[in-house]
Scaffold this motif. Structure first.
Motif, PDB file in Angstrom:
ATOM      1  N   UNK A   1       0.792  -1.228   0.000  1.00 48.57           N
ATOM      2  CA  UNK A   1       0.000   0.000   0.000  1.00 48.57           C
ATOM      3  C   UNK A   1       0.820   1.271   0.000  1.00 48.57           C
ATOM      4  N   UNK A   2       2.143   1.157  -0.009  1.00 47.97           N
ATOM      5  CA  UNK A   2       3.000   2.340   0.029  1.00 47.97           C
ATOM      6  C   UNK A   2       3.076   3.000  -1.345  1.00 47.97           C
ATOM      7  N   UNK A   3       3.202   4.315  -1.392  1.00 45.20           N
ATOM      8  CA  UNK A   3       3.294   5.001  -2.689  1.00 45.20           C
ATOM      9  C   UNK A   3       4.590   4.655  -3.403  1.00 45.20           C
ATOM     10  N   UNK A   4       4.519   4.560  -4.719  1.00 45.36           N
ATOM     11  CA  UNK A   4       5.707   4.281  -5.513  1.00 45.36           C
ATOM     12  C   UNK A   4       6.625   5.501  -5.534  1.00 45.36           C
ATOM     13  N   UNK A   5       7.899   5.253  -5.774  1.00 46.30           N
ATOM     14  CA  UNK A   5       8.865   6.345  -5.864  1.00 46.30           C
ATOM     15  C   UNK A   5       8.673   7.126  -7.154  1.00 46.30           C
ATOM     16  N   UNK A   6       9.029   8.413  -7.112  1.00 42.27           N
ATOM     17  CA  UNK A   6       9.009   9.232  -8.314  1.00 42.27           C
ATOM     18  C   UNK A   6      10.046   8.716  -9.315  1.00 42.27           C
ATOM     19  N   UNK A   7       9.745   8.760 -10.605  1.00 42.69           N
ATOM     20  CA  UNK A   7      10.683   8.225 -11.610  1.00 42.69           C
ATOM     21  C   UNK A   7      12.008   8.979 -11.635  1.00 42.69           C
TER      22      UNK A   7
ATOM     23  N   UNK B   1      16.621  -1.370  -6.943  1.00 43.14           N
ATOM     24  CA  UNK B   1      15.485  -2.077  -7.534  1.00 43.14           C
ATOM     25  C   UNK B   1      14.181  -1.605  -6.898  1.00 43.14           C
ATOM     26  N   UNK B   2      13.079  -1.861  -7.569  1.00 43.56           N
ATOM     27  CA  UNK B   2      11.773  -1.515  -7.021  1.00 43.56           C
ATOM     28  C   UNK B   2      11.534  -2.241  -5.696  1.00 43.56           C
ATOM     29  N   UNK B   3      11.984  -3.483  -5.607  1.00 38.45           N
ATOM     30  CA  UNK B   3      11.795  -4.254  -4.377  1.00 38.45           C
ATOM     31  C   UNK B   3      12.588  -3.646  -3.224  1.00 38.45           C
ATOM     32  N   UNK B   4      13.799  -3.184  -3.504  1.00 38.67           N
ATOM     33  CA  UNK B   4      14.603  -2.551  -2.451  1.00 38.67           C
ATOM     34  C   UNK B   4      13.970  -1.238  -2.003  1.00 38.67           C
ATOM     35  N   UNK B   5      13.484  -0.453  -2.935  1.00 36.61           N
ATOM     36  CA  UNK B   5      12.817   0.798  -2.573  1.00 36.61           C
ATOM     37  C   UNK B   5      11.575   0.517  -1.723  1.00 36.61           C
ATOM     38  N   UNK B   6      10.816  -0.494  -2.105  1.00 35.06           N
ATOM     39  CA  UNK B   6       9.616  -0.836  -1.346  1.00 35.06           C
ATOM     40  C   UNK B   6       9.982  -1.254   0.078  1.00 35.06           C
ATOM     41  N   UNK B   7      11.050  -2.034   0.231  1.00 34.94           N
ATOM     42  CA  UNK B   7      11.482  -2.468   1.569  1.00 34.94           C
ATOM     43  C   UNK B   7      11.938  -1.278   2.405  1.00 34.94           C
ATOM     44  N   UNK B   8      12.698  -0.377   1.793  1.00 30.84           N
ATOM     45  CA  UNK B   8      13.164   0.813   2.509  1.00 30.84           C
ATOM     46  C   UNK B   8      11.976   1.651   2.973  1.00 30.84           C
ATOM     47  N   UNK B   9      11.026   1.875   2.088  1.00 33.87           N
ATOM     48  CA  UNK B   9       9.842   2.668   2.437  1.00 33.87           C
ATOM     49  C   UNK B   9       9.002   1.970   3.503  1.00 33.87           C
TER      50      UNK B   9
ATOM     51  N   UNK C   1      10.117  -0.106   5.928  1.00 35.51           N
ATOM     52  CA  UNK C   1      10.799   0.040   7.219  1.00 35.51           C
ATOM     53  C   UNK C   1      10.715   1.479   7.723  1.00 35.51           C
ATOM     54  N   UNK C   2      10.818   2.421   6.813  1.00 31.01           N
ATOM     55  CA  UNK C   2      10.723   3.833   7.174  1.00 31.01           C
ATOM     56  C   UNK C   2       9.337   4.151   7.731  1.00 31.01           C
ATOM     57  N   UNK C   3       8.293   3.694   7.040  1.00 31.10           N
ATOM     58  CA  UNK C   3       6.927   3.963   7.488  1.00 31.10           C
ATOM     59  C   UNK C   3       6.652   3.336   8.846  1.00 31.10           C
ATOM     60  N   UNK C   4       7.150   2.129   9.069  1.00 33.74           N
ATOM     61  CA  UNK C   4       6.985   1.476  10.368  1.00 33.74           C
ATOM     62  C   UNK C   4       7.683   2.289  11.457  1.00 33.74           C
ATOM     63  N   UNK C   5       8.872   2.797  11.153  1.00 40.10           N
ATOM     64  CA  UNK C   5       9.591   3.616  12.138  1.00 40.10           C
ATOM     65  C   UNK C   5       8.826   4.896  12.456  1.00 40.10           C
ATOM     66  N   UNK C   6       8.156   5.465  11.460  1.00 36.98           N
ATOM     67  CA  UNK C   6       7.357   6.679  11.687  1.00 36.98           C
ATOM     68  C   UNK C   6       6.168   6.363  12.603  1.00 36.98           C
TER      69      UNK C   6
ATOM     70  N   UNK D   1      14.048   8.414  -0.234  1.00 40.00           N
ATOM     71  CA  UNK D   1      13.428   7.083  -0.181  1.00 40.00           C
ATOM     72  C   UNK D   1      13.210   6.498  -1.583  1.00 40.00           C
ATOM     73  N   UNK D   2      14.201   6.702  -2.447  1.00 37.49           N
ATOM     74  CA  UNK D   2      14.132   6.150  -3.790  1.00 37.49           C
ATOM     75  C   UNK D   2      13.545   7.071  -4.832  1.00 37.49           C
ATOM     76  N   UNK D   3      12.953   8.192  -4.445  1.00 37.84           N
ATOM     77  CA  UNK D   3      12.475   9.158  -5.439  1.00 37.84           C
ATOM     78  C   UNK D   3      13.634   9.593  -6.328  1.00 37.84           C
ATOM     79  N   UNK D   4      13.410   9.636  -7.627  1.00 33.78           N
ATOM     80  CA  UNK D   4      14.422  10.001  -8.621  1.00 33.78           C
ATOM     81  C   UNK D   4      15.615   9.042  -8.631  1.00 33.78           C
ATOM     82  N   UNK D   5      15.475   7.867  -8.008  1.00 28.71           N
ATOM     83  CA  UNK D   5      16.600   6.950  -7.892  1.00 28.71           C
ATOM     84  C   UNK D   5      17.612   7.385  -6.850  1.00 28.71           C
ATOM     85  N   UNK D   6      17.219   8.300  -5.963  1.00 23.55           N
ATOM     86  CA  UNK D   6      18.122   8.856  -4.950  1.00 23.55           C
ATOM     87  C   UNK D   6      17.730   8.385  -3.557  1.00 23.55           C
ATOM     88  N   UNK D   7      18.671   8.516  -2.628  1.00 21.61           N
ATOM     89  CA  UNK D   7      18.424   8.190  -1.228  1.00 21.61           C
ATOM     90  C   UNK D   7      18.950   9.310  -0.342  1.00 21.61           C
TER      91      UNK D   7
END
Length: 475
Positions: free
Chosen positions: A221-227, A256-264, A266-271, A306-312
């Motif tokens: 359910x997390x939003x996708x990263x910006x391209x 990868x999309x899967x790595x971005x999803x995992x990062x987001x 874990x981040x959302x859970x921490x929030x 958080x993966x937006x623009x391929x950046x962290x």
């Protein structure tokens, strides 16, 4: 005589605004922070003009933008004699006015145990400062644990930063800080006003909630990263080089999309867990009888791609990096309001002084929160580049040679660089940027001023052996 209000400044590290319910996030639950927004002023467009940890914190502490403090990256700090120049921090000024001042958690000062006006400190310089022997270090050691580098945590390498923190719940970094802040509030006696800053180490990377918390949010359910864009690709190499260093040990040249999803995830859970800590602190203020005379400020030092623009991380001037939450709730007179005019973190300094009943400080460049200006031009600078953001337009330049102009109204995702299409707008913003850059450079070197050189002939400047005062105080 009206009692001065308590001021409680809650500062999570690297929290972007759109991962909170009150800023439109429907994929996680943040009821405590949302309640603060429902009773106070939520600033829709709050900007971190220097979106790196130390520059942002130095500016908040002194009320000076980064090109005046000279703190443009994480490897520098305020000069030790800044008080001799007449540059005082807000906790120092509030302490002189009769406040009890306390800093609990991560402050990112150098040296890490310096006071900078805070009379009481409980220090947790985590998550990347694993070798600092602070109060959190000693608490961990007392229970047979120690600080961990992200690479020592499960999942860190595979998901490029999304890890599992194995520590018991009460020793998780943010929770430990929240509990120490609550302990301090309970220890207070009498009616002396309190100014307390609580610096949460999270949700800054490593993105490391405990394993049993991960099930509370569905990653689907997390939003996708910006391209990714051609413009963002130009700044990627510098980001990659930074994260390859030992403090992180990660390669972000590809995500990868899967790595971005995992990062987001874990981040959302921490929030969500951070929100529980905020709820506990608000309840502690209520239990101790202080809430009704307290102003609570909730903000962050910068955002996270958080993966937006391929950046962290952060450090460049795209919206996910510079947009932060800012909520001010005055429990003396709770009143819901949404302010759409832009504000910056530099505005906190003059506002703290005003709420405490103190006069403005000469060094302050911010604007009092509440003095709205929809056409305000916001200048930002780091060692990587500079930005001018006004209305719907933003101009950004980086030392690698790239330049970008975005129409934030038509293109909020900053996908189309309009630098060639609008030379008139580019020129207008460039003029504002140059003016502010030069003004700040002059102000930032005020310590070198020699006012006596303009004295009449009979002045001591013209006598032999005249000693030049240094540093020169600001006027």
């Amino acid at each position: 005589m009206t009692r001065a209000p308590n001021i409680i400044f809650l500062l999570p590290d690297q929290l972007r605004h759109d991962f909170l319910g009150c800023y439109g996030a429907n994929f996680l639950s943040t009821p405590a922070i949302d309640a603060l927004a429902a009773q106070g002023t939520r600033y829709e467009t709050a900007i971190s003009p220097s979106p790196i940890c130390v520059p942002a914190r130095a500016s908040m502490l002194t009320g000076q933008p980064a090109h005046e403090t000279g703190i443009l990256n994480n490897a520098s700090w305020l000069r030790p004699d800044h008080c001799q120049m007449g540059i005082h921090t807000w906790p120092e000024l509030l302490a002189k006015a009769g406040y009890q001042t306390a800093a609990i958690g991560k402050m990112h000062f150098y040296p890490w145990d310096i006071g900078e006006g805070f009379q009481h400190r409980v220090i947790a310089e985590d998550k990347r400062h694993i070798h600092v022997r602070d109060d959190y270090h000693h608490a961990l050691c007392a229970e047979g644990h120690g600080k961990l580098h992200g690479k020592e945590m499960q999942g860190y390498a595979e998901t490029k930063g999304a890890a599992i923190n194995p520590l018991p719940d009460h020793l998780q970094p943010d929770r430990w800080v929240a509990n120490r802040a609550a302990d301090y509030l309970r220890s207070l006696e009498g009616d002396q006003p309190v100014a307390m800053m609580v610096g949460f180490p999270g949700p800054h990377c490593p993105y490391d909630p405990p394993a049993d918390a991960l099930g509370r949010i569905d990653p689907a359910g997390l939003p996708a990263a910006l391209p990714r864009t051609e413009e963002s690709a130009k700044v990627l190499p510098e980001l990659v080089a930074g994260y390859r260093q030992d403090w992180a040990g990660l390669d972000y040249s590809d995500l990868s999309d899967a790595q971005i999803r995992a990062i987001r995830h874990h981040y959302a859970v921490s929030v969500e867990r951070l929100d529980e800590d905020i709820a506990m602190l608000i309840e502690t203020l209520r239990e101790t009888g202080r809430l009704e005379n307290t102003i609570v400020v909730f903000a962050s030092d910068h955002g996270d791609y958080l993966g937006d623009f391929g950046l962290m991380g952060k450090g460049f001037f795209h919206e996910p990096s510079i947009r932060v939450p800012l909520i001010v709730t005055d429990f003396r007179k709770p009143e819901p309001h949404v302010e759409t005019a832009p504000v910056t973190l530099v505005d906190l300094f003059p506002s703290f002084l005003s709420w405490a009943g103190l006069p403005p400080a000469p060094q302050s460049r911010g604007t009092l929160l509440g003095a709205s200006d929809n056409d305000r031009a916001i200048f930002g600078v780091t060692a990587r580049g500079m930005m001018l953001r006004q209305g719907r337009w933003k101009l950004a330049r980086y030392y690698v040679g790239s330049e970008a102009l975005f129409d934030l109204q038509a293109d909020p995702g900053e996908q189309e660089n309009l630098i060639e299409q609008h030379p008139d707008i580019r020129a207008r913003l460039d003029k504002l940027m140059t003016t502010e850059l030069l003004r700040g450079m002059v102000a930032g070197h005020a310590d070198k001023a020699v006012p006596a050189s303009k004295s009449p002939p009979e002045g001591p400047f013209h006598d032999p052996y005249w000693l030049r005062p240094y540093p020169a105080p600001i006027s």
